[in-house]
Motif scaffolding. Structure first.
Motif, PDB file in Angstrom:
ATOM      1  N   VAL A 140     -29.513-126.693 104.036  1.00 46.21           N
ATOM      2  CA  VAL A 140     -28.674-126.671 105.225  1.00 46.21           C
ATOM      3  C   VAL A 140     -28.949-125.370 105.962  1.00 46.21           C
ATOM      4  O   VAL A 140     -28.852-124.288 105.386  1.00 46.21           O
ATOM      5  CB  VAL A 140     -27.175-126.769 104.840  1.00 46.21           C
ATOM      6  N   LYS A 141     -29.315-125.513 107.222  1.00 50.53           N
ATOM      7  CA  LYS A 141     -29.573-124.320 108.027  1.00 50.53           C
ATOM      8  C   LYS A 141     -28.294-123.935 108.740  1.00 50.53           C
ATOM      9  O   LYS A 141     -27.642-124.760 109.367  1.00 50.53           O
ATOM     10  CB  LYS A 141     -30.686-124.588 109.040  1.00 50.53           C
ATOM     11  N   LYS A 142     -27.950-122.683 108.638  1.00 46.30           N
ATOM     12  CA  LYS A 142     -26.725-122.191 109.254  1.00 46.30           C
ATOM     13  C   LYS A 142     -27.040-121.691 110.659  1.00 46.30           C
ATOM     14  O   LYS A 142     -28.037-121.029 110.883  1.00 46.30           O
ATOM     15  CB  LYS A 142     -26.122-121.059 108.423  1.00 46.30           C
ATOM     16  N   THR A 143     -26.164-122.038 111.604  1.00 47.18           N
ATOM     17  CA  THR A 143     -26.298-121.542 112.968  1.00 47.18           C
ATOM     18  C   THR A 143     -25.033-120.787 113.330  1.00 47.18           C
ATOM     19  O   THR A 143     -23.939-121.136 112.898  1.00 47.18           O
ATOM     20  CB  THR A 143     -26.509-122.696 113.966  1.00 47.18           C
ATOM     21  N   THR A 144     -25.210-119.790 114.129  1.00 43.55           N
ATOM     22  CA  THR A 144     -24.055-118.990 114.540  1.00 43.55           C
ATOM     23  C   THR A 144     -23.407-119.632 115.758  1.00 43.55           C
ATOM     24  O   THR A 144     -24.016-120.436 116.460  1.00 43.55           O
ATOM     25  CB  THR A 144     -24.486-117.559 114.888  1.00 43.55           C
ATOM     26  N   ILE A 169     -25.024-121.649 119.202  1.00 44.43           N
ATOM     27  CA  ILE A 169     -24.506-122.913 119.743  1.00 44.43           C
ATOM     28  C   ILE A 169     -24.089-122.734 121.198  1.00 44.43           C
ATOM     29  O   ILE A 169     -24.382-123.574 122.055  1.00 44.43           O
ATOM     30  CB  ILE A 169     -23.330-123.426 118.883  1.00 44.43           C
ATOM     31  N   LEU A 170     -23.404-121.624 121.495  1.00 44.71           N
ATOM     32  CA  LEU A 170     -22.973-121.347 122.865  1.00 44.71           C
ATOM     33  C   LEU A 170     -24.171-121.203 123.798  1.00 44.71           C
ATOM     34  O   LEU A 170     -24.182-121.770 124.888  1.00 44.71           O
ATOM     35  CB  LEU A 170     -22.118-120.080 122.904  1.00 44.71           C
ATOM     36  N   ASN A 171     -25.190-120.465 123.370  1.00 46.83           N
ATOM     37  CA  ASN A 171     -26.379-120.286 124.210  1.00 46.83           C
ATOM     38  C   ASN A 171     -27.087-121.609 124.464  1.00 46.83           C
ATOM     39  O   ASN A 171     -27.568-121.859 125.573  1.00 46.83           O
ATOM     40  CB  ASN A 171     -27.339-119.284 123.567  1.00 46.83           C
ATOM     41  N   GLU A 172     -27.146-122.455 123.473  1.00 44.58           N
ATOM     42  CA  GLU A 172     -27.779-123.768 123.639  1.00 44.58           C
ATOM     43  C   GLU A 172     -26.969-124.632 124.606  1.00 44.58           C
ATOM     44  O   GLU A 172     -27.517-125.342 125.440  1.00 44.58           O
ATOM     45  CB  GLU A 172     -27.899-124.454 122.273  1.00 44.58           C
ATOM     46  N   LEU A 182     -24.986-123.518 127.020  1.00 42.32           N
ATOM     47  CA  LEU A 182     -25.091-122.949 128.368  1.00 42.32           C
ATOM     48  C   LEU A 182     -26.402-123.331 129.044  1.00 42.32           C
ATOM     49  O   LEU A 182     -26.467-123.421 130.270  1.00 42.32           O
ATOM     50  CB  LEU A 182     -24.954-121.424 128.319  1.00 42.32           C
ATOM     51  N   LYS A 183     -27.441-123.568 128.274  1.00 46.12           N
ATOM     52  CA  LYS A 183     -28.723-123.991 128.852  1.00 46.12           C
ATOM     53  C   LYS A 183     -28.626-125.380 129.460  1.00 46.12           C
ATOM     54  O   LYS A 183     -29.290-125.682 130.436  1.00 46.12           O
ATOM     55  CB  LYS A 183     -29.819-123.972 127.784  1.00 46.12           C
ATOM     56  N   THR A 184     -27.804-126.234 128.882  1.00 45.08           N
ATOM     57  CA  THR A 184     -27.674-127.602 129.371  1.00 45.08           C
ATOM     58  C   THR A 184     -26.543-127.757 130.388  1.00 45.08           C
ATOM     59  O   THR A 184     -26.370-128.831 130.946  1.00 45.08           O
ATOM     60  CB  THR A 184     -27.402-128.570 128.204  1.00 45.08           C
ATOM     61  N   PHE A 185     -25.804-126.720 130.631  1.00 43.84           N
ATOM     62  CA  PHE A 185     -24.625-126.756 131.502  1.00 43.84           C
ATOM     63  C   PHE A 185     -25.054-126.687 132.965  1.00 43.84           C
ATOM     64  O   PHE A 185     -25.795-125.798 133.364  1.00 43.84           O
ATOM     65  CB  PHE A 185     -23.729-125.555 131.158  1.00 43.84           C
ATOM     66  N   ASN A 186     -24.603-127.609 133.793  1.00 45.94           N
ATOM     67  CA  ASN A 186     -24.919-127.624 135.226  1.00 45.94           C
ATOM     68  C   ASN A 186     -23.812-126.890 135.968  1.00 45.94           C
ATOM     69  O   ASN A 186     -22.717-127.396 136.152  1.00 45.94           O
ATOM     70  CB  ASN A 186     -25.033-129.070 135.725  1.00 45.94           C
ATOM     71  N   TRP A 187     -24.123-125.674 136.419  1.00 49.13           N
ATOM     72  CA  TRP A 187     -23.112-124.827 137.050  1.00 49.13           C
ATOM     73  C   TRP A 187     -22.804-125.232 138.482  1.00 49.13           C
ATOM     74  O   TRP A 187     -21.792-124.834 139.036  1.00 49.13           O
ATOM     75  CB  TRP A 187     -23.577-123.368 137.021  1.00 49.13           C
ATOM     76  N   SER A 188     -23.668-125.988 139.130  1.00 49.51           N
ATOM     77  CA  SER A 188     -23.470-126.293 140.543  1.00 49.51           C
ATOM     78  C   SER A 188     -22.772-127.627 140.778  1.00 49.51           C
ATOM     79  O   SER A 188     -22.618-128.043 141.918  1.00 49.51           O
ATOM     80  CB  SER A 188     -24.811-126.280 141.270  1.00 49.51           C
ATOM     81  N   ASP A 189     -22.348-128.287 139.741  1.00 48.46           N
ATOM     82  CA  ASP A 189     -21.685-129.575 139.906  1.00 48.46           C
ATOM     83  C   ASP A 189     -20.364-129.558 139.150  1.00 48.46           C
ATOM     84  O   ASP A 189     -20.228-128.889 138.132  1.00 48.46           O
ATOM     85  CB  ASP A 189     -22.585-130.693 139.371  1.00 48.46           C
TER      86      ASP A 189
END
Length: 158
Positions: free
Chosen positions: A21-25, A29-32, A34-41
């Motif tokens: 099991v790979k642990k993620t911080t 998760i937040l950075n990932e 935010l990359k998919t988040f559309n700020w203009s809509d």
């Protein structure tokens, strides 16, 4: 049989890597996210109570814009404006709506001829926003958010 045990043991050792099991911080998760988040809509555009009957997102947007233009136009038409030449201009008004539904005029791009002919046009535009009906702010992911938009208002004086 010995080969079967040996093969089974080999597969058992090799397959152990699949159970790690790979642990993620939470930051990763937040950075990932935010990359998919559309700020203009936004999920829902700002609206007036009269626009809540509109079904689609675009219909609500157009209803809000048309209602705001109609309110501004009606209030400006009530004032008597005297000019020396005909004016046919489009004023681009930049608005901001806060998270609490407060509309404020950020900027108005007005042609120099219109400013010369109607020196109090900025005051007339600001006064037209004084008694707006309640504005419901835009919503993004279930939260009320601040939005900014530009709205064209056509000024015709003969």
């Amino acid at each position: 049989m010995k080969h079967l045990y040996l093969s089974f043991g080999f597969l058992l050792l090799v397959s152990c890597n699949y159970f790690d099991v790979k642990k993620t911080t939470s930051d990763a998760i937040l950075n990932e996210e935010l990359k998919t988040f559309n700020w203009s809509d936004v999920d829902e555009y700002p609206s007036f109570a009269s626009c809540n009957d509109a079904i689609s997102k675009e219909e609500k947007k157009h209803c809000f814009q048309n209602t705001l233009i109609a309110i501004i136009t009606n209030k400006i038409q009530r004032d008597t404006i005297v000019v020396s030449q005909d004016i046919n201009d489009t004023i681009f008004m930049k608005f901001q709506i806060s998270e609490t539904g407060i509309l404020s005029l950020m900027e108005a791009k007005i042609d120099s001829i219109t400013l010369h002919e109607i020196p109090n046009i900025k005051e007339l535009l600001k006064n037209s926003l004084d008694s707006l009906p309640e504005i419901y702010p835009a919503i993004k992911r279930g939260q009320q958010v601040k939005t900014a938009f530009t709205l064209p208002v056509i000024i015709q004086v003969d």
